[in-house]
Design a protein around this motif. Structure first.
Motif, PDB file in Angstrom:
ATOM      1  N   ARG A 196     -12.617 -15.174  75.977  1.00 38.44           N
ATOM      2  CA  ARG A 196     -11.780 -15.382  74.788  1.00 38.44           C
ATOM      3  C   ARG A 196     -11.115 -14.095  74.334  1.00 38.44           C
ATOM      4  O   ARG A 196      -9.968 -14.092  73.896  1.00 38.44           O
ATOM      5  N   LEU A 199      -8.206 -13.456  76.707  1.00 41.24           N
ATOM      6  CA  LEU A 199      -7.079 -14.334  76.388  1.00 41.24           C
ATOM      7  C   LEU A 199      -6.348 -13.859  75.133  1.00 41.24           C
ATOM      8  O   LEU A 199      -5.116 -13.941  75.053  1.00 41.24           O
ATOM      9  N   GLN A 200      -7.099 -13.351  74.177  1.00 40.20           N
ATOM     10  CA  GLN A 200      -6.453 -12.856  72.960  1.00 40.20           C
ATOM     11  C   GLN A 200      -5.568 -11.649  73.262  1.00 40.20           C
ATOM     12  O   GLN A 200      -4.503 -11.478  72.651  1.00 40.20           O
ATOM     13  N   ASP A 203      -2.479 -13.072  74.426  1.00 41.11           N
ATOM     14  CA  ASP A 203      -1.793 -13.720  73.303  1.00 41.11           C
ATOM     15  C   ASP A 203      -1.088 -12.692  72.424  1.00 41.11           C
ATOM     16  O   ASP A 203       0.053 -12.892  72.002  1.00 41.11           O
ATOM     17  N   MET A 209       1.688 -18.995  77.662  1.00 44.26           N
ATOM     18  CA  MET A 209       0.443 -19.717  77.938  1.00 44.26           C
ATOM     19  C   MET A 209       0.429 -20.292  79.350  1.00 44.26           C
ATOM     20  O   MET A 209      -0.578 -20.262  80.047  1.00 44.26           O
ATOM     21  N   ARG A 212      -0.836 -18.741  83.494  1.00 39.32           N
ATOM     22  CA  ARG A 212      -1.967 -17.822  83.493  1.00 39.32           C
ATOM     23  C   ARG A 212      -3.011 -18.253  84.536  1.00 39.32           C
ATOM     24  O   ARG A 212      -3.085 -19.421  84.907  1.00 39.32           O
ATOM     25  N   PHE A 214      -7.194 -16.837  86.241  1.00 34.50           N
ATOM     26  CA  PHE A 214      -8.331 -15.904  86.189  1.00 34.50           C
ATOM     27  C   PHE A 214      -9.000 -15.935  87.552  1.00 34.50           C
ATOM     28  O   PHE A 214      -9.430 -16.991  88.016  1.00 34.50           O
ATOM     29  N   TYR A 250     -10.321 -23.183  78.932  1.00 31.51           N
ATOM     30  CA  TYR A 250      -9.364 -22.916  77.865  1.00 31.51           C
ATOM     31  C   TYR A 250      -7.927 -23.023  78.362  1.00 31.51           C
ATOM     32  O   TYR A 250      -7.050 -22.261  77.949  1.00 31.51           O
ATOM     33  N   VAL A 252      -6.885 -22.283  81.316  1.00 33.11           N
ATOM     34  CA  VAL A 252      -6.611 -21.283  82.349  1.00 33.11           C
ATOM     35  C   VAL A 252      -7.368 -21.650  83.618  1.00 33.11           C
ATOM     36  O   VAL A 252      -8.601 -21.719  83.596  1.00 33.11           O
ATOM     37  N   LEU A 278      -7.446 -11.333  84.925  1.00 24.20           N
ATOM     38  CA  LEU A 278      -6.949 -12.392  84.052  1.00 24.20           C
ATOM     39  C   LEU A 278      -5.481 -12.067  83.808  1.00 24.20           C
ATOM     40  O   LEU A 278      -5.169 -11.039  83.189  1.00 24.20           O
ATOM     41  N   HIS A 280      -0.961 -13.360  84.028  1.00 24.44           N
ATOM     42  CA  HIS A 280       0.143 -14.310  84.109  1.00 24.44           C
ATOM     43  C   HIS A 280       0.870 -14.056  85.419  1.00 24.44           C
ATOM     44  O   HIS A 280       0.814 -12.945  85.974  1.00 24.44           O
TER      45      HIS A 280
END
Length: 330
Positions: A196, A199-200, A203, A209, A212, A214, A250, A252, A278, A280
């Motif tokens: 998380r 991901l933040q 973000d 979004m 993406r 991992f 989530y 991903v 992780l 894009h």
């Protein structure tokens, strides 16, 4: 007066093999097109990271460098009545991708082997060539993680922990929270909080979004399988994990690769961390000038057939903010 029968010219007949309506000679098993198709298929099936990032084709073009413009983002302006629009004075960076990665896979096939071996011999060579090419490309792309620092230094060794220190590199700290990777303090066990936090980071950088992914090593797969949070039916795409597939976390997709880089623990030489990615799809770019090319040549002096597959490509960090490297315990 004597008469002579007409002379019938002698015709030398060479036994050939006809496949698909065309005469291919006795070397049907070594037709380059067949080898190329098989190797390309095996190569594609083994790719993990290369199939997730931005790719550019340079096939058929001359030169050793690709120049890619990277325009900056603009901002909207309020329109005042009866006034001209506000022009955006944007800047565009020039990203250079050097096409300098040329790798080959070669095998010498003796005539006696071609005669006596099973037909599966060629299948093994083509699959092995495809696997070797896939490992080479994926490893080369994973190692771009050392280029996330200023300057995109591709010449830095990916086995040195210090080279991975960058604003986009993190380690797992207390309670799974991510902290800056410093190349000295070992990472703690990966947790739901780790993902998380990663991901933040994306973000906060306005990374889209969609697109993406991992990529993690098998050791981390084994670790998170023991966490109820990662195997619950309401967490992994509303389905239980099965047949070794991690699924979608989530939103991903999670991919497993043995090519995730290892960095050695200073003084011992043993792997101390694996550098997961992780990111894009726009984080890295792969430029291909020569795809999987397979050539065969009969070498009379060796009474053998030389088979060589090669590939010419370049790679570079495209948008560093779109990638997060997370060091995890092996």
């Amino acid at each position: 007066m004597a008469t002579f029968a007409p002379v019938v010219p002698q015709v030398t007949s060479i036994p050939n093999t006809t496949v698909g309506g065309r005469n291919t000679g006795t070397a049907t098993g070594f037709i380059p097109e067949i080898w190329s198709d098989e190797i390309k298929a095996s190569y594609t099936n083994n790719l993990v990271l290369a199939s997730k990032i931005k790719t550019m084709s340079m096939k058929g073009k001359k030169g050793d460098t690709i120049h890619v413009p990277i325009p900056d983002r603009g901002a909207a302006s309020a329109k005042a009545p009866e006034t001209a629009v506000t022009l955006i004075a944007g800047t565009t960076e020039d990203l250079q991708i050097n096409i300098d990665q040329h790798f080959e896979y070669s095998r010498m096939i003796e005539d006696i082997a071609g005669t006596q071996a099973l037909s599966s011999l060629r299948s093994f060579y083509t699959e092995d060539a495809g696997f070797a090419m896939a490992v080479n490309v994926d490893t080369s792309l994973f190692n771009l993680g050392v280029g996330l620092k200023a300057g995109n230094a591709l010449s830095l060794s990916p086995t040195d922990k210090a080279n991975w220190v960058s604003p986009q590199a993190f380690k797992v700290g207390t309670a799974g929270a991510l902290s800056a990777y410093n190349g000295t303090t070992a990472s703690l066990p990966f947790d739901d909080v780790s993902l998380r936090d990663g991901l933040q980071t994306l973000d906060d950088a306005n990374v889209p979004m969609t697109g993406r992914f991992f990529v993690i090593p098998p050791a981390l797969v084994n670790q998170i399988r023991g966490l109820a949070r990662f195997s619950s039916s309401d967490f992994v795409n509303f389905k239980q994990t099965s047949t070794g597939e991690i699924g979608n976390l989530y939103g991903v997709p999670i991919f497993v690769s043995t090519n995730v880089p290892s960095v050695a623990n200073t003084g011992t030489g043993t792997p101390s961390e694996r550098m997961t990615l992780l990111a894009h799809k726009d984080a890295y770019v792969l430029a291909e000038q020569v795809g999987i090319r397979t050539q065969t040549q009969y070498k009379q002096e060796f009474l053998s057939t030389l088979m060589t597959a090669d590939r010419l490509y370049g790679r570079q960090v495209y948008r560093a903010e779109a990638a997060v490297v997370i060091a995890v315990a092996p």
